[in-house]
Write an enzyme that holds these catalytic residues in place. Structure first.
Site, PDB file in Angstrom:
ATOM      1  N   LYS A  74       0.858  -1.183   0.000  1.00 37.87           N
ATOM      2  CA  LYS A  74       0.000   0.000   0.000  1.00 37.87           C
ATOM      3  C   LYS A  74       0.895   1.235   0.000  1.00 37.87           C
ATOM      4  CE  LYS A  74      -3.964   2.043   2.454  1.00 37.87           C
ATOM      5  NZ  LYS A  74      -4.930   1.886   3.561  1.00 37.87           N
ATOM      6  N   SER A 149      -9.944   1.857   2.866  1.00 41.01           N
ATOM      7  CA  SER A 149      -9.080   2.642   1.997  1.00 41.01           C
ATOM      8  C   SER A 149      -8.057   1.812   1.222  1.00 41.01           C
ATOM      9  CB  SER A 149      -8.327   3.688   2.825  1.00 41.01           C
ATOM     10  OG  SER A 149      -7.438   3.066   3.753  1.00 41.01           O
ATOM     11  N   SER A 173     -10.133  -0.732   7.052  1.00 35.31           N
ATOM     12  CA  SER A 173      -9.574  -0.545   5.710  1.00 35.31           C
ATOM     13  C   SER A 173      -8.874  -1.754   5.116  1.00 35.31           C
ATOM     14  CB  SER A 173      -8.609   0.647   5.700  1.00 35.31           C
ATOM     15  OG  SER A 173      -9.317   1.848   5.850  1.00 35.31           O
TER      16      SER A 173
END
EC number: 6.3.5.7
Length: 481
Positions: A74, A149, A173
């Site tokens: 990420k 997210s 998330s």
């Protein structure tokens, strides 16, 4: 049931080299990610160099379980010499001079970094529509969101761009995108993984997590990234095999708590999936016990007061002076701050900064922030009390399957997507999401939550569940190994 172990066997037997494996994944990303938009930065040259190093280690017979295994990160984990954007214009050109503890631990074990993943800007969002680099598509249906997210992390693994990826979980998330994309993902206990080098959203909630198809892979990777870190005072040492220590044990002695009031209003197909999952746990010997979970709407309100306050403080550092976007037209210092932050942050980030500054204002502090912190303590105590009766609490990971892009642009309706995942973040508890069924031909996930640092119970329960009931139907053809 482990993709990591399958790849390890292929690499060790000489069936494929780390360089060849890396080239396969890079080629797939180049060919297919145009449709999904899961990658912000592809690290082709770096990946091939790391793969060459891994092959040398394998040739010398000094490899570990993760040597040569590809991974995607990420894009809020700092990677030395590679840009880290947090999916924001503010950090579009930021190249970190150091590695986060999470990425360093992966490198130290010989893993190959393929690239950096798309996400909601500064990890604020539940749909991955709030990215400076564009929305991410769900591989199950390109018209739908992958969740957020960590939407890029989920979409990339579901599409077969890597066997494993990192994510972060502040309010769900990793677990909500896992539910939307048919994956297994875990937010470990707060403090079990280091936050050093992870771009901060809300520091008392943020925690690194892992996505994979199988719970065993998630457990293996969490063992790899967890442990003490001298650069993060909230990080506590967990033993080396904390997440994998009980994977082979049956779950016949486990007690699972269920609050029926959280399930009765779900869509019928999700209710059916939940019911079937609980029946399957019973068949494995677990006991299902009725419990009462604290009011989730109160948890949601608490979360959306405290996290914007922490975000406002954390994002105050981005002013266009030392690093980050700088507006070229500013005529004085005040205008430089104002214009750089106005242009550099997206709408959702600015919304949360404004909420955070409002609740921290001296006139509002006691009415909002102070009360929310008090309620957080009460809810944590209430949840911990439940664990005197049960080993884990089962809830859905999301109130729906993946929805279409644009369906929840209203902030309040988007925030409700996190209603089942937020309690674990408020209380710092471990929680794991795993696929349990389908609704409208799209995957839906269940979630187990346990007492702090009982992460091993969760990995044990889901590994045993997947061992007996399988997850092949949740793996898209292009992601199969």
């Amino acid at each position: 049931m482990s993709y990591i172990k399958k790849l390890r066997a292929r690499l060790d037997s000489g069936e494929i080299s780390a360089v060849e494996l890396t080239k396969e994944y890079l080629a797939k990303i180049k060919e297919q990610d145009k449709r999904i938009n899961s990658i912000i930065t592809l690290c082709e040259a770096e990946a091939l160099k790391e793969a060459e190093d891994a092959d040398a280690i394998i040739s010398a017979g000094k490899q570990g379980l993760l040597t040569g295994i590809p991974i995607l990160h990420k894009d809020l984990f700092c990677t030395k010499g590679i840009r880290t954007t947090a999916a924001s214009k503010m950090l579009d050109n930021f190249v970190a001079p150091y590695d986060s503890t999470v990425t360093k631990n992966c490198k130290d074990q010989g893993m190959v970094t393929l690239g950096k993943l798309n996400m909601d800007e500064f990890a604020m969002g539940s749909t991955n529509e709030y990215s400076y680099y564009g929305a991410v598509s769900n591989p199950w249906d390109l018209e739908r969101v992958p969740g957020g997210s960590s939407g890029g992390s989920a979409a990339a693994v579901a599409a077969g761009f890597a066997p494993i990826s990192t994510g972060s979980d502040t309010g769900g998330s990793v677990r909500q995108p896992a539910s939307f994309c048919g994956l297994t993902a875990m937010k470990p206990s707060y403090g079990s993984t280091s936050r050093f080098g992870m771009v901060a959203f809300a520091s008392s909630f943020d925690q690194a997590g892992i996505f994979g198809h199988y719970a065993e892979d998630v457990a293996i990777m969490l063992d790899a990234i967890a442990g003490e870190c001298e650069f993060d005072s909230t990080c506590v040492g967990v033993k080396q095999n904390h997440f994998t220590q009980d994977l082979e044990k049956d779950i016949s002695s486990k007690v699972i708590g269920v609050d029926e009031s959280l399930i009765k209003d779900l869509p019928a197909q999700i209710q059916e999936a939940v019911s079937k999952t609980l029946d399957n746990f019973k068949k494995l010997g677990a006991e299902i016990k009725s419990v009462k979970v604290p009011d989730l709407k109160e948890a949601l309100s608490t979360y959306y007061i405290i996290t914007p306050a922490e975000a406002a403080a954390n994002l105050a550092r981005y002013d266009g002076i030392r690093y980050g976007y700088r507006n070229p037209e500013a005529r004085d210092l005040d205008e430089l701050y104002r214009k750089s932050r106005t242009d550099g942050f997206g709408a959702e980030v600015k919304r949360r900064i404004m909420i955070g500054n409002y609740v921290l204002a001296s006139s509002q502090y006691d009415s909002y922030y102070n009360k929310a912190q008090q309620l957080r303590k009460v809810m944590t105590d209430q949840i911990n009390q439940i664990f005197t009766q049960v080993d884990a609490i089962f809830m859905p990971a999301s109130p729906s399957e993946a929805f279409k892009k644009g369906d929840k642009l209203d902030p309040v309706s988007a925030y409700l997507s996190d209603i089942y995942t937020i309690p674990a973040n408020i209380s710092g508890l471990p929680a794991i999401a795993f696929p349990i069924g389908f609704a409208n031909n799209l995957p839906v996930g269940g979630q187990l939550m346990a007492k702090a640092f009982n992460d091993n119970i969760l990995t044990q329960m889901v590994v045993q569940y997947q061992k007996h009931y399988g997850i092949e139907e949740f793996i898209l053809q292009q992601a199969r190994i």
